[in-house]
Design a protein around this motif. Structure first.
Motif, PDB file in Angstrom:
ATOM      1  N   ALA A  58       4.889 -26.047 -18.288  1.00  0.00           N
ATOM      2  CA  ALA A  58       5.110 -25.589 -16.912  1.00  0.00           C
ATOM      3  C   ALA A  58       5.165 -24.069 -16.809  1.00  0.00           C
ATOM      4  CB  ALA A  58       6.381 -26.207 -16.336  1.00  0.00           C
ATOM      5  N   LEU A  59       5.870 -23.406 -17.718  1.00  0.00           N
ATOM      6  CA  LEU A  59       5.983 -21.953 -17.643  1.00  0.00           C
ATOM      7  C   LEU A  59       4.612 -21.291 -17.852  1.00  0.00           C
ATOM      8  CD1 LEU A  59       7.884 -19.568 -17.182  1.00  0.00           C
ATOM      9  CD2 LEU A  59       8.288 -19.528 -19.650  1.00  0.00           C
ATOM     10  N   ASP A  60       3.823 -21.830 -18.764  1.00  0.00           N
ATOM     11  CA  ASP A  60       2.473 -21.296 -18.977  1.00  0.00           C
ATOM     12  C   ASP A  60       1.615 -21.489 -17.729  1.00  0.00           C
ATOM     13  OD1 ASP A  60       3.015 -20.486 -21.586  1.00  0.00           O
ATOM     14  OD2 ASP A  60       2.344 -22.397 -22.437  1.00  0.00           O
ATOM     15  N   GLU A  61       1.733 -22.646 -17.081  1.00  0.00           N
ATOM     16  CA  GLU A  61       0.973 -22.907 -15.852  1.00  0.00           C
ATOM     17  C   GLU A  61       1.379 -21.937 -14.747  1.00  0.00           C
ATOM     18  OE1 GLU A  61       1.674 -27.020 -14.977  1.00  0.00           O
ATOM     19  OE2 GLU A  61       0.720 -27.683 -16.841  1.00  0.00           O
ATOM     20  N   VAL A  62       2.677 -21.677 -14.625  1.00  0.00           N
ATOM     21  CA  VAL A  62       3.177 -20.728 -13.625  1.00  0.00           C
ATOM     22  C   VAL A  62       2.642 -19.327 -13.936  1.00  0.00           C
ATOM     23  CG1 VAL A  62       5.267 -19.570 -12.791  1.00  0.00           C
ATOM     24  CG2 VAL A  62       5.209 -22.066 -12.985  1.00  0.00           C
ATOM     25  N   ARG A  63       2.702 -18.916 -15.200  1.00  0.00           N
ATOM     26  CA  ARG A  63       2.197 -17.601 -15.611  1.00  0.00           C
ATOM     27  C   ARG A  63       0.700 -17.483 -15.295  1.00  0.00           C
ATOM     28  NH1 ARG A  63       3.277 -17.977 -20.626  1.00  0.00           N
ATOM     29  NH2 ARG A  63       5.339 -17.066 -20.506  1.00  0.00           N
ATOM     30  N   ARG A 103       0.847 -20.647   0.134  1.00  0.00           N
ATOM     31  CA  ARG A 103       1.398 -21.947   0.537  1.00  0.00           C
ATOM     32  C   ARG A 103       0.502 -23.121   0.139  1.00  0.00           C
ATOM     33  NH1 ARG A 103       3.467 -18.401   4.202  1.00  0.00           N
ATOM     34  NH2 ARG A 103       5.732 -18.403   4.288  1.00  0.00           N
ATOM     35  N   CYS A 104      -0.747 -22.844  -0.236  1.00  0.00           N
ATOM     36  CA  CYS A 104      -1.674 -23.886  -0.681  1.00  0.00           C
ATOM     37  C   CYS A 104      -1.573 -24.151  -2.182  1.00  0.00           C
ATOM     38  CB  CYS A 104      -3.115 -23.491  -0.341  1.00  0.00           C
ATOM     39  SG  CYS A 104      -3.389 -23.279   1.418  1.00  0.00           S
ATOM     40  N   ILE A 105      -0.778 -23.381  -2.887  1.00  0.00           N
ATOM     41  CA  ILE A 105      -0.660 -23.521  -4.342  1.00  0.00           C
ATOM     42  C   ILE A 105       0.231 -24.710  -4.679  1.00  0.00           C
ATOM     43  CG2 ILE A 105       0.303 -22.399  -6.393  1.00  0.00           C
ATOM     44  CD1 ILE A 105      -0.663 -19.783  -5.222  1.00  0.00           C
ATOM     45  N   GLU A 106      -0.164 -25.418  -5.719  1.00  0.00           N
ATOM     46  CA  GLU A 106       0.549 -26.622  -6.143  1.00  0.00           C
ATOM     47  C   GLU A 106       1.966 -26.330  -6.641  1.00  0.00           C
ATOM     48  OE1 GLU A 106       0.217 -29.822  -9.770  1.00  0.00           O
ATOM     49  OE2 GLU A 106      -1.593 -28.825  -9.089  1.00  0.00           O
ATOM     50  N   HIS A 107       2.146 -25.260  -7.372  1.00  0.00           N
ATOM     51  CA  HIS A 107       3.436 -24.968  -8.000  1.00  0.00           C
ATOM     52  C   HIS A 107       4.429 -24.421  -6.986  1.00  0.00           C
ATOM     53  CE1 HIS A 107       2.030 -25.712 -12.042  1.00  0.00           C
ATOM     54  NE2 HIS A 107       0.938 -25.026 -11.753  1.00  0.00           N
ATOM     55  N   GLN A 108       5.454 -25.213  -6.682  1.00  0.00           N
ATOM     56  CA  GLN A 108       6.470 -24.800  -5.715  1.00  0.00           C
ATOM     57  C   GLN A 108       7.214 -23.554  -6.179  1.00  0.00           C
ATOM     58  OE1 GLN A 108       8.986 -28.173  -5.006  1.00  0.00           O
ATOM     59  NE2 GLN A 108       7.410 -29.285  -3.892  1.00  0.00           N
ATOM     60  N   VAL A 109       7.463 -23.433  -7.495  1.00  0.00           N
ATOM     61  CA  VAL A 109       8.209 -22.260  -7.974  1.00  0.00           C
ATOM     62  C   VAL A 109       7.401 -20.986  -7.786  1.00  0.00           C
ATOM     63  CG1 VAL A 109       9.692 -23.524  -9.579  1.00  0.00           C
ATOM     64  CG2 VAL A 109       7.535 -22.588 -10.390  1.00  0.00           C
ATOM     65  N   GLU A 166       0.824  -1.218   0.000  1.00  0.00           N
ATOM     66  CA  GLU A 166       0.000   0.000   0.000  1.00  0.00           C
ATOM     67  C   GLU A 166       0.853   1.260   0.000  1.00  0.00           C
ATOM     68  OE1 GLU A 166      -4.254  -0.438   2.064  1.00  0.00           O
ATOM     69  OE2 GLU A 166      -2.582  -0.611   3.450  1.00  0.00           O
ATOM     70  N   GLU A 167       2.014   1.183   0.649  1.00  0.00           N
ATOM     71  CA  GLU A 167       2.904   2.340   0.749  1.00  0.00           C
ATOM     72  C   GLU A 167       3.753   2.533  -0.511  1.00  0.00           C
ATOM     73  OE1 GLU A 167       1.605   0.684   4.407  1.00  0.00           O
ATOM     74  OE2 GLU A 167       2.939  -0.257   2.973  1.00  0.00           O
ATOM     75  N   GLY A 168       3.633   1.631  -1.467  1.00  0.00           N
ATOM     76  CA  GLY A 168       4.386   1.743  -2.707  1.00  0.00           C
ATOM     77  C   GLY A 168       5.728   1.030  -2.701  1.00  0.00           C
ATOM     78  N   MET A 169       6.051   0.321  -1.625  1.00  0.00           N
ATOM     79  CA  MET A 169       7.307  -0.434  -1.579  1.00  0.00           C
ATOM     80  C   MET A 169       7.157  -1.699  -2.418  1.00  0.00           C
ATOM     81  SD  MET A 169       9.416   1.341   0.185  1.00  0.00           S
ATOM     82  CE  MET A 169      10.738   0.185   0.357  1.00  0.00           C
ATOM     83  N   THR A 170       8.190  -2.003  -3.201  1.00  0.00           N
ATOM     84  CA  THR A 170       8.142  -3.168  -4.065  1.00  0.00           C
ATOM     85  C   THR A 170       9.084  -4.253  -3.592  1.00  0.00           C
ATOM     86  OG1 THR A 170       9.860  -2.329  -5.526  1.00  0.00           O
ATOM     87  CG2 THR A 170       7.591  -1.756  -6.078  1.00  0.00           C
ATOM     88  N   GLY A 171       8.807  -5.453  -4.016  1.00  0.00           N
ATOM     89  CA  GLY A 171       9.680  -6.595  -3.789  1.00  0.00           C
ATOM     90  C   GLY A 171       9.654  -7.451  -5.044  1.00  0.00           C
ATOM     91  N   ILE A 172      10.780  -8.070  -5.349  1.00  0.00           N
ATOM     92  CA  ILE A 172      10.884  -8.864  -6.567  1.00  0.00           C
ATOM     93  C   ILE A 172      11.319 -10.275  -6.228  1.00  0.00           C
ATOM     94  CG2 ILE A 172      12.072  -9.105  -8.786  1.00  0.00           C
ATOM     95  CD1 ILE A 172      12.291  -6.040  -8.818  1.00  0.00           C
ATOM     96  N   GLY A 173      10.658 -11.236  -6.844  1.00  0.00           N
ATOM     97  CA  GLY A 173      11.005 -12.650  -6.709  1.00  0.00           C
ATOM     98  C   GLY A 173      11.057 -13.284  -8.084  1.00  0.00           C
ATOM     99  N   GLU A 174      11.441 -14.550  -8.112  1.00  0.00           N
ATOM    100  CA  GLU A 174      11.611 -15.266  -9.376  1.00  0.00           C
ATOM    101  C   GLU A 174      10.877 -16.592  -9.325  1.00  0.00           C
ATOM    102  OE1 GLU A 174      15.196 -17.974 -11.105  1.00  0.00           O
ATOM    103  OE2 GLU A 174      15.757 -16.017 -10.325  1.00  0.00           O
ATOM    104  N   ALA A 175      10.160 -16.912 -10.392  1.00  0.00           N
ATOM    105  CA  ALA A 175       9.502 -18.210 -10.527  1.00  0.00           C
ATOM    106  C   ALA A 175       9.999 -18.832 -11.829  1.00  0.00           C
ATOM    107  CB  ALA A 175       7.987 -18.055 -10.546  1.00  0.00           C
ATOM    108  N   ALA A 176      10.921 -19.774 -11.709  1.00  0.00           N
ATOM    109  CA  ALA A 176      11.538 -20.392 -12.890  1.00  0.00           C
ATOM    110  C   ALA A 176      11.426 -21.909 -12.787  1.00  0.00           C
ATOM    111  CB  ALA A 176      13.000 -19.969 -12.991  1.00  0.00           C
ATOM    112  N   PRO A 177      10.538 -22.507 -13.582  1.00  0.00           N
ATOM    113  CA  PRO A 177      10.414 -23.969 -13.547  1.00  0.00           C
ATOM    114  C   PRO A 177      11.731 -24.654 -13.909  1.00  0.00           C
ATOM    115  CG  PRO A 177       8.602 -22.987 -14.775  1.00  0.00           C
ATOM    116  CD  PRO A 177       9.593 -21.900 -14.511  1.00  0.00           C
TER     117      PRO A 177
END
Length: 124
Positions: free
Chosen positions: A58-63, A89-95, A39-50
């Motif tokens: 797999a990449l389409d499913e992740v997207r 944490r309930c999502i199937e895709h670990q990535v 809400e304050e405008g702070m960002t965070g970046i992560g990576e999801a790479a099958p």
């Protein structure tokens, strides 16, 4: 702290040398960068790479999974970070889970003006 937006962008990074596996040769790494915004405008970046040996879809499913989560957040308006991570944490895709964990930890570190490594543990 509440999250108000999620976005993703594809990446394709060439490897310096091909990585040979039993059934394939990997010449580049593909995935999605995930950005969360508070809400304050702070960002965070992560990576999801099958994994390179994952199915061709797999990449389409992740997207699609990231897009669905982003739509849910857009409909809700905001989400408490802890509640958001509990849902993830309930999502199937670990990535996908790992990517959102990374993004939320990165946002927390940036909010505190610290390096992510400092937030995760003592520096040796």
């Amino acid at each position: 702290m509440k999250l108000r937006a999620i976005s993703s962008a594809p990446f394709r990074l060439p490897l310096r040398r091909p990585f040979v596996m039993a059934t394939t040769v990997v010449q580049h790494r593909v995935g999605l960068l995930i950005q969360v915004v508070s809400e304050e405008g702070m960002t965070g970046i992560g990576e999801a790479a099958p994994h390179p040996a994952a199915s061709k879809t797999a990449l389409d499913e992740v997207r699609d999974t990231i897009g669905s989560i982003g739509q849910d957040l857009a409909q809700a308006g905001t989400a408490e970070v802890d509640a958001f991570l509990a849902r993830i944490r309930c999502i199937e895709h670990q990535v996908v889970r790992a990517g959102f964990d990374m993004a939320c930890y990165d946002r927390a570190a940036r909010t505190q003006g610290r390096r992510l490594a400092e937030l995760l543990g003592p520096v040796h």
